[in-house]
Write a protein that holds these residues in place. Structure first.
Motif, PDB file in Angstrom:
ATOM      1  N   GLY A 243      67.504  17.868  22.284  1.00  0.00           N
ATOM      2  CA  GLY A 243      68.120  19.197  22.228  1.00  0.00           C
ATOM      3  C   GLY A 243      68.200  19.892  23.566  1.00  0.00           C
ATOM      4  N   ASN A 244      67.819  19.200  24.644  1.00  0.00           N
ATOM      5  CA  ASN A 244      67.901  19.761  25.987  1.00  0.00           C
ATOM      6  C   ASN A 244      68.980  19.036  26.790  1.00  0.00           C
ATOM      7  OD1 ASN A 244      65.622  21.572  25.670  1.00  0.00           O
ATOM      8  ND2 ASN A 244      64.335  19.737  25.723  1.00  0.00           N
ATOM      9  N   LEU A 245      69.239  19.520  27.999  1.00  0.00           N
ATOM     10  CA  LEU A 245      70.133  18.857  28.930  1.00  0.00           C
ATOM     11  C   LEU A 245      69.280  18.158  29.978  1.00  0.00           C
ATOM     12  CD1 LEU A 245      73.126  19.426  28.233  1.00  0.00           C
ATOM     13  CD2 LEU A 245      71.718  21.441  27.745  1.00  0.00           C
ATOM     14  N   TRP A 246      69.684  16.947  30.358  1.00  0.00           N
ATOM     15  CA  TRP A 246      68.954  16.172  31.361  1.00  0.00           C
ATOM     16  C   TRP A 246      69.883  15.884  32.537  1.00  0.00           C
ATOM     17  CZ3 TRP A 246      63.798  14.294  31.027  1.00  0.00           C
ATOM     18  CH2 TRP A 246      63.130  14.667  29.846  1.00  0.00           C
ATOM     19  N   PHE A 247      69.320  15.924  33.750  1.00  0.00           N
ATOM     20  CA  PHE A 247      70.149  15.741  34.930  1.00  0.00           C
ATOM     21  C   PHE A 247      69.422  14.935  36.002  1.00  0.00           C
ATOM     22  CE2 PHE A 247      67.827  19.735  35.350  1.00  0.00           C
ATOM     23  CZ  PHE A 247      67.372  19.717  36.665  1.00  0.00           C
ATOM     24  N   THR A 248      70.202  14.363  36.902  1.00  0.00           N
ATOM     25  CA  THR A 248      69.634  13.653  38.041  1.00  0.00           C
ATOM     26  C   THR A 248      69.636  14.575  39.247  1.00  0.00           C
ATOM     27  OG1 THR A 248      71.834  12.744  38.515  1.00  0.00           O
ATOM     28  CG2 THR A 248      70.330  11.366  37.249  1.00  0.00           C
ATOM     29  N   ASP A 249      68.624  14.422  40.094  1.00  0.00           N
ATOM     30  CA  ASP A 249      68.502  15.257  41.297  1.00  0.00           C
ATOM     31  C   ASP A 249      68.274  14.334  42.489  1.00  0.00           C
ATOM     32  OD1 ASP A 249      67.926  17.084  43.282  1.00  0.00           O
ATOM     33  OD2 ASP A 249      66.734  18.389  41.982  1.00  0.00           O
ATOM     34  N   CYS A 250      69.362  13.967  43.153  1.00  0.00           N
ATOM     35  CA  CYS A 250      69.276  13.040  44.276  1.00  0.00           C
ATOM     36  C   CYS A 250      68.538  13.669  45.458  1.00  0.00           C
ATOM     37  CB  CYS A 250      70.678  12.605  44.703  1.00  0.00           C
ATOM     38  SG  CYS A 250      70.732  11.449  46.081  1.00  0.00           S
ATOM     39  N   GLY A 251      68.664  14.976  45.617  1.00  0.00           N
ATOM     40  CA  GLY A 251      68.046  15.655  46.755  1.00  0.00           C
ATOM     41  C   GLY A 251      66.540  15.604  46.743  1.00  0.00           C
ATOM     42  N   THR A 252      65.930  15.568  45.545  1.00  0.00           N
ATOM     43  CA  THR A 252      64.466  15.587  45.453  1.00  0.00           C
ATOM     44  C   THR A 252      63.900  14.351  44.758  1.00  0.00           C
ATOM     45  OG1 THR A 252      64.627  16.883  43.412  1.00  0.00           O
ATOM     46  CG2 THR A 252      64.376  18.101  45.455  1.00  0.00           C
ATOM     47  N   ASN A 253      64.739  13.318  44.565  1.00  0.00           N
ATOM     48  CA  ASN A 253      64.288  12.080  43.913  1.00  0.00           C
ATOM     49  C   ASN A 253      63.641  12.372  42.556  1.00  0.00           C
ATOM     50  OD1 ASN A 253      65.082  10.966  46.302  1.00  0.00           O
ATOM     51  ND2 ASN A 253      63.026  10.478  47.035  1.00  0.00           N
ATOM     52  N   ALA A 254      64.365  13.092  41.718  1.00  0.00           N
ATOM     53  CA  ALA A 254      63.774  13.507  40.452  1.00  0.00           C
ATOM     54  C   ALA A 254      64.791  13.456  39.320  1.00  0.00           C
ATOM     55  CB  ALA A 254      63.214  14.926  40.571  1.00  0.00           C
ATOM     56  N   ILE A 255      64.261  13.415  38.098  1.00  0.00           N
ATOM     57  CA  ILE A 255      65.054  13.598  36.889  1.00  0.00           C
ATOM     58  C   ILE A 255      64.661  14.948  36.316  1.00  0.00           C
ATOM     59  CG2 ILE A 255      65.631  12.717  34.610  1.00  0.00           C
ATOM     60  CD1 ILE A 255      66.461  10.874  36.896  1.00  0.00           C
ATOM     61  N   GLY A 256      65.652  15.768  36.016  1.00  0.00           N
ATOM     62  CA  GLY A 256      65.364  17.112  35.540  1.00  0.00           C
ATOM     63  C   GLY A 256      65.739  17.331  34.090  1.00  0.00           C
ATOM     64  N   LYS A 257      65.114  18.326  33.501  1.00  0.00           N
ATOM     65  CA  LYS A 257      65.407  18.741  32.129  1.00  0.00           C
ATOM     66  C   LYS A 257      65.606  20.242  32.123  1.00  0.00           C
ATOM     67  CE  LYS A 257      61.959  19.263  29.302  1.00  0.00           C
ATOM     68  NZ  LYS A 257      60.810  18.995  28.380  1.00  0.00           N
ATOM     69  N   ILE A 258      66.644  20.713  31.434  1.00  0.00           N
ATOM     70  CA  ILE A 258      66.862  22.143  31.293  1.00  0.00           C
ATOM     71  C   ILE A 258      67.110  22.463  29.829  1.00  0.00           C
ATOM     72  CG2 ILE A 258      69.331  21.900  31.885  1.00  0.00           C
ATOM     73  CD1 ILE A 258      69.171  24.763  33.069  1.00  0.00           C
ATOM     74  N   THR A 259      66.425  23.459  29.323  1.00  0.00           N
ATOM     75  CA  THR A 259      66.603  23.871  27.932  1.00  0.00           C
ATOM     76  C   THR A 259      67.875  24.705  27.818  1.00  0.00           C
ATOM     77  OG1 THR A 259      65.394  25.945  28.166  1.00  0.00           O
ATOM     78  CG2 THR A 259      64.087  23.969  27.687  1.00  0.00           C
ATOM     79  N   PRO A 260      68.425  24.864  26.617  1.00  0.00           N
ATOM     80  CA  PRO A 260      69.622  25.710  26.456  1.00  0.00           C
ATOM     81  C   PRO A 260      69.406  27.152  26.906  1.00  0.00           C
ATOM     82  CG  PRO A 260      69.373  24.276  24.560  1.00  0.00           C
ATOM     83  CD  PRO A 260      68.117  24.115  25.378  1.00  0.00           C
TER      84      PRO A 260
ATOM     85  N   LEU B  64      59.324  13.647  39.059  1.00  0.00           N
ATOM     86  CA  LEU B  64      59.575  12.949  40.308  1.00  0.00           C
ATOM     87  C   LEU B  64      59.524  11.436  40.134  1.00  0.00           C
ATOM     88  CD1 LEU B  64      57.481  15.111  42.831  1.00  0.00           C
ATOM     89  CD2 LEU B  64      59.922  15.248  42.313  1.00  0.00           C
ATOM     90  N   ILE B  65      60.402  10.734  40.882  1.00  0.00           N
ATOM     91  CA  ILE B  65      60.391   9.279  40.935  1.00  0.00           C
ATOM     92  C   ILE B  65      59.576   8.877  42.160  1.00  0.00           C
ATOM     93  CG2 ILE B  65      61.798   7.193  41.177  1.00  0.00           C
ATOM     94  CD1 ILE B  65      64.103   8.761  39.917  1.00  0.00           C
ATOM     95  N   ASN B  66      58.618   8.003  41.967  1.00  0.00           N
ATOM     96  CA  ASN B  66      57.705   7.632  43.053  1.00  0.00           C
ATOM     97  C   ASN B  66      58.320   6.554  43.937  1.00  0.00           C
ATOM     98  OD1 ASN B  66      55.374   7.566  44.608  1.00  0.00           O
ATOM     99  ND2 ASN B  66      54.371   6.075  43.269  1.00  0.00           N
ATOM    100  N   ASP B  67      59.407   6.895  44.634  1.00  0.00           N
ATOM    101  CA  ASP B  67      60.081   5.962  45.529  1.00  0.00           C
ATOM    102  C   ASP B  67      60.869   6.784  46.541  1.00  0.00           C
ATOM    103  OD1 ASP B  67      61.647   4.105  46.842  1.00  0.00           O
ATOM    104  OD2 ASP B  67      62.116   2.955  45.050  1.00  0.00           O
ATOM    105  N   ASP B  68      60.490   6.666  47.818  1.00  0.00           N
ATOM    106  CA  ASP B  68      61.150   7.459  48.854  1.00  0.00           C
ATOM    107  C   ASP B  68      62.624   7.106  49.020  1.00  0.00           C
ATOM    108  OD1 ASP B  68      58.799   8.790  49.339  1.00  0.00           O
ATOM    109  OD2 ASP B  68      58.197   7.485  51.003  1.00  0.00           O
TER     110      ASP B  68
END
Length: 444
Positions: free
Chosen positions: A139-156, A164-168
């Motif tokens: 029920g949330n939105l998920w996004f990729t964040d190339c700038g910070t090497n992360a996968i994000g989640k945002i609620t409505p 965070l992804i553990n890879d530089d």
């Protein structure tokens, strides 16, 4: 109608599958490309695109700093109020709340079907650069964040959490909801395909993926796997929910640079080729076909989606236009390909009421050990046909959710009529299963 033995039907199909071993042309006809640019700001560079909840197609304008809407007939409207200068809108998707959600530099945007824009940034890290976004199974939105090497989640409501992804070397790019209840993403920087659970546990797969592949966009396929483009390696990739990767190149033009990818209304995957100015199609069996007739030279197709009208819509970044690929399917003829993907391009209610939409649907055969004598099909994707112009007889959906297919073409050219029955016992956890109860050779 006489009830046929299910085992005979399965044996017949398996026999054809073994003997033929080749995918016939199926039901694609000569595709027609139409380009729309009237109403678009000059040099706006359309980028992301998605089917909206309002029956229209919505897209982002990277350089134009706007969100656009195009009707199935081609009328374009632009929205910019609420966007800061140099926001660079990127990907866009329909959210579970009935709004459109999109990525901007250092933020996540939301636009209502009426055009009201809100930007959210609280919770994002410094140097955040969201790229792609999708609706998740939670029920949330998920996004990729190339700038910070992360996968994000945002609620409505706009609350953001990042994992965070553990890879530089990581640069997560595309993202989609998978058939296994997880989110799947491409890692352009690390050359890998990743999976993240709704609780935030990340796993990445890179075995069997070409070096310097540059995985870009990703989508859930009608076959229960994930399909992605490899921009740098010029390949189309497939990964199973268990992490097994297969790459396909035969049929792709050199320097094609495939980018956007979507599951089409015909049971195939469709993708854009930025480098060779074409739209590509790949079957679940891996057969690739390219289409370029009708595209403006060097138009730079990028994003692609299946529209609510049953056509494919794509952005042309360089030529500043929105493209439509029509006649993807040939009307009413249902087909079963060699991967046992069942496509019903025109499904209409037996007891229609005003406003009841017609549908297209894709299902895939799935063996069930508890009922080995039955042939089950699992619903994978479906969509609404707003204004069907077909003059042939559709498949019929009854009030008990049973389906009558009057004409089903197998991949050897054989025609059957088939009756499917909905299985409430197996249809749990958001899945829908149907099994064959009757069939016969010819049409009915």
């Amino acid at each position: 109608m006489k009830r046929m033995r299910y085992a005979e039907f399965v044996v017949c199909l398996c026999f054809i599958y073994i003997i033929i071993g080749l995918l016939l042309p199926g039901y694609a006809t000569s595709q027609t490309v139409t380009e729309f640019s009237s109403g678009l700001t000059a040099e706006s560079n359309p980028l992301g695109i998605t089917a909206g909840p309002d029956g229209n197609i919505w897209f982002t304008e990277d350089s134009g700093n706007k969100i656009g809407k195009i009707t199935p007939s081609g009328a374009i409207t632009e929205f910019s109020l609420g966007l800061s200068p140099k926001s660079y809108p990127g990907a866009i998707t329909t959210g579970p709340d009935g709004n459109l959600w999109f990525t901007v530099y250092a933020g996540i945007g939301r636009i209502t079907p009426s055009g009201v824009i809100t930007i959210f940034s609280k919770g994002l890290q410094y140097y955040s650069d969201p790229v792609a976004i999708t609706a998740g199974p939670d029920g949330n939105l998920w996004f990729t964040d190339c700038g910070t090497n992360a996968i994000g989640k945002i609620t409505p409501s706009g609350a953001i959490t990042e994992f965070l992804i553990n890879d530089d070397n990581s640069c997560p790019w595309g993202i989609t909801a998978g058939p296994d209840g997880n989110l799947w993403f491409t890692d352009y920087g690390a050359g890998a395909i990743g999976k993240i659970t709704p609780s935030g546990i990340i796993t990445e797969f890179s075995t069997d993926l070409s070096a310097y592949s540059g995985p870009a966009e990703i989508t859930a396929g009608p076959d229960g796997n994930l399909w992605f483009t490899e921009y740098d390696a010029r390949k189309i990739g497939r990964i199973t929910p268990t992490g097994a990767i297969t790459e396909f190149t035969v049929g792709l033009t050199t320097n094609s640079n495939p980018c956007g990818i979507t599951s089409g209304p015909d049971g195939n995957l469709w993708f854009t080729e930025y480098g060779t100015n074409a739209i590509g199609k790949i079957t679940p069996a891996g057969v690739i076909t390219e289409f370029s007739t009708g595209l403006t030279a060097d138009s730079g197709p990028l994003g692609i989606t299946t529209g609510p009208d049953g056509n494919l819509w794509f952005t042309e970044y360089n030529s500043n236009a929105i493209g439509r690929l029509s006649d993807v399917t040939a009307g009413c003829l249902a087909t079963l390909d060699e991967s046992f993907v069942l496509n019903i391009p025109y499904l209409s209610s037996a007891e229609p009421i005003p406003g009841t939409p017609s549908l297209w649907a894709n299902l895939i055969y799935e063996y069930n050990g508890m009922y080995p004598e039955l042939m089950f099909f699992k619903l994978t994707t479906y969509g609404i046909i707003n204004n069907p112009s077909f003059t042939c007889t559709p498949s019929t959906l009854y009030s008990d959710l049973s389906v009558h297919i009057p004409d089903l073409q197998l991949y050897d050219g054989t025609h059957l009529w088939v009756d499917l029955q909905y299985s409430p016992i197996l249809s749990i956890n958001g899945n829908a299963y149907f099994f064959v109860v009757n069939f016969g050779f010819g049409t009915l």
